[in-house]
Design a protein around this motif. Sequence first.
Motif, PDB file in Angstrom:
ATOM      1  N   PRO A  23      21.822  22.491  22.296  1.00 13.06           N
ATOM      2  CA  PRO A  23      20.933  21.612  23.062  1.00 13.06           C
ATOM      3  C   PRO A  23      19.513  22.187  23.165  1.00 13.06           C
ATOM      4  N   GLU A  24      18.528  21.290  23.097  1.00 12.53           N
ATOM      5  CA  GLU A  24      17.145  21.707  23.352  1.00 12.53           C
ATOM      6  C   GLU A  24      17.104  22.306  24.746  1.00 12.53           C
ATOM      7  N   ASN A  25      16.128  23.128  25.021  1.00 13.51           N
ATOM      8  CA  ASN A  25      15.988  23.781  26.324  1.00 13.51           C
ATOM      9  C   ASN A  25      17.157  24.706  26.649  1.00 13.51           C
ATOM     10  N   SER A  26      17.845  25.208  25.608  1.00 13.82           N
ATOM     11  CA  SER A  26      18.888  26.209  25.815  1.00 13.82           C
ATOM     12  C   SER A  26      18.658  27.335  24.812  1.00 13.82           C
ATOM     13  N   VAL A  27      19.276  28.471  25.054  1.00 14.29           N
ATOM     14  CA  VAL A  27      19.138  29.585  24.109  1.00 14.29           C
ATOM     15  C   VAL A  27      19.822  29.270  22.777  1.00 14.29           C
ATOM     16  N   TYR A  28      20.609  28.209  22.743  1.00 12.94           N
ATOM     17  CA  TYR A  28      21.335  27.827  21.535  1.00 12.94           C
ATOM     18  C   TYR A  28      20.594  26.757  20.719  1.00 12.94           C
ATOM     19  N   ALA A  29      19.410  26.364  21.171  1.00 11.57           N
ATOM     20  CA  ALA A  29      18.594  25.366  20.460  1.00 11.57           C
ATOM     21  C   ALA A  29      18.344  25.850  19.037  1.00 11.57           C
ATOM     22  N   GLY A  30      18.434  24.936  18.091  1.00 10.26           N
ATOM     23  CA  GLY A  30      18.234  25.280  16.688  1.00 10.26           C
ATOM     24  C   GLY A  30      19.519  25.711  15.998  1.00 10.26           C
ATOM     25  N   GLY A  31      20.571  25.917  16.772  1.00 13.28           N
ATOM     26  CA  GLY A  31      21.851  26.296  16.189  1.00 13.28           C
ATOM     27  C   GLY A  31      22.699  25.083  15.857  1.00 13.28           C
ATOM     28  N   HIS A  32      23.542  25.252  14.862  1.00 17.86           N
ATOM     29  CA  HIS A  32      24.476  24.199  14.449  1.00 17.86           C
ATOM     30  C   HIS A  32      25.861  24.830  14.487  1.00 17.86           C
ATOM     31  N   PHE A  33      26.678  24.360  15.416  1.00 15.28           N
ATOM     32  CA  PHE A  33      27.957  24.991  15.694  1.00 15.28           C
ATOM     33  C   PHE A  33      29.113  24.100  15.266  1.00 15.28           C
ATOM     34  N   LYS A  34      30.132  24.746  14.725  1.00 15.91           N
ATOM     35  CA  LYS A  34      31.348  24.044  14.343  1.00 15.91           C
ATOM     36  C   LYS A  34      32.446  24.489  15.298  1.00 15.91           C
ATOM     37  N   LEU A  35      33.125  23.516  15.886  1.00 17.03           N
ATOM     38  CA  LEU A  35      34.241  23.774  16.786  1.00 17.03           C
ATOM     39  C   LEU A  35      35.469  23.073  16.236  1.00 17.03           C
ATOM     40  N   ASN A  36      36.624  23.628  16.527  1.00 16.69           N
ATOM     41  CA  ASN A  36      37.884  23.010  16.143  1.00 16.69           C
ATOM     42  C   ASN A  36      38.660  22.650  17.401  1.00 16.69           C
TER      43      ASN A  36
END
Length: 156
Positions: free
Chosen positions: A44-57
């Motif tokens: 999510p924007e405005n989070s430290v994870y912005a710019g990341g693309h995560f795969k979950l199962n």
Amino acid sequence: MSTGSRKRIVKELAECHADPPPGTKVQLIDESNVHTWEILMDGPENSVYAGGHFKLNLTLPKDYPFKPPTLNFATKIYHPNVSNDGKGSMCLGMLRSDEWKPPNRLLAVVNMARSLLLEPNPDDAVEPQLADQYKNDRAEFDKTARDWVRRYAAKK
């Protein structure tokens, strides 16, 4: 698996397709198996994870909805609610056997996972040392989390 269970899972998958959380895509890993889903989630924007693309199962047990699904990050992530043991197990209260209720919906599980990217819950951590860092040295936590996003979750 009962026909009712399969119908419920197919219906919930359709709900996730119709109204996914922002930056999230839900799909079956194998069209012939409704019990294993892949979730692609942008940080999510405005989070430290912005710019990341995560795969979950997301894995649904045979007796779903009477037993909770399991949710794992396939992408490495620096997060107090996700294990760093290579399994990427996610600590979500609603997914615990004693807290799961059959009326719970999978869309709520996906939304909860996304909300933990916006705001980790250090009081319900699977990685206590990361929770401690999150609470007591937020600048260092944020720096390391962003570094992991660049190393493991940047779009290639």
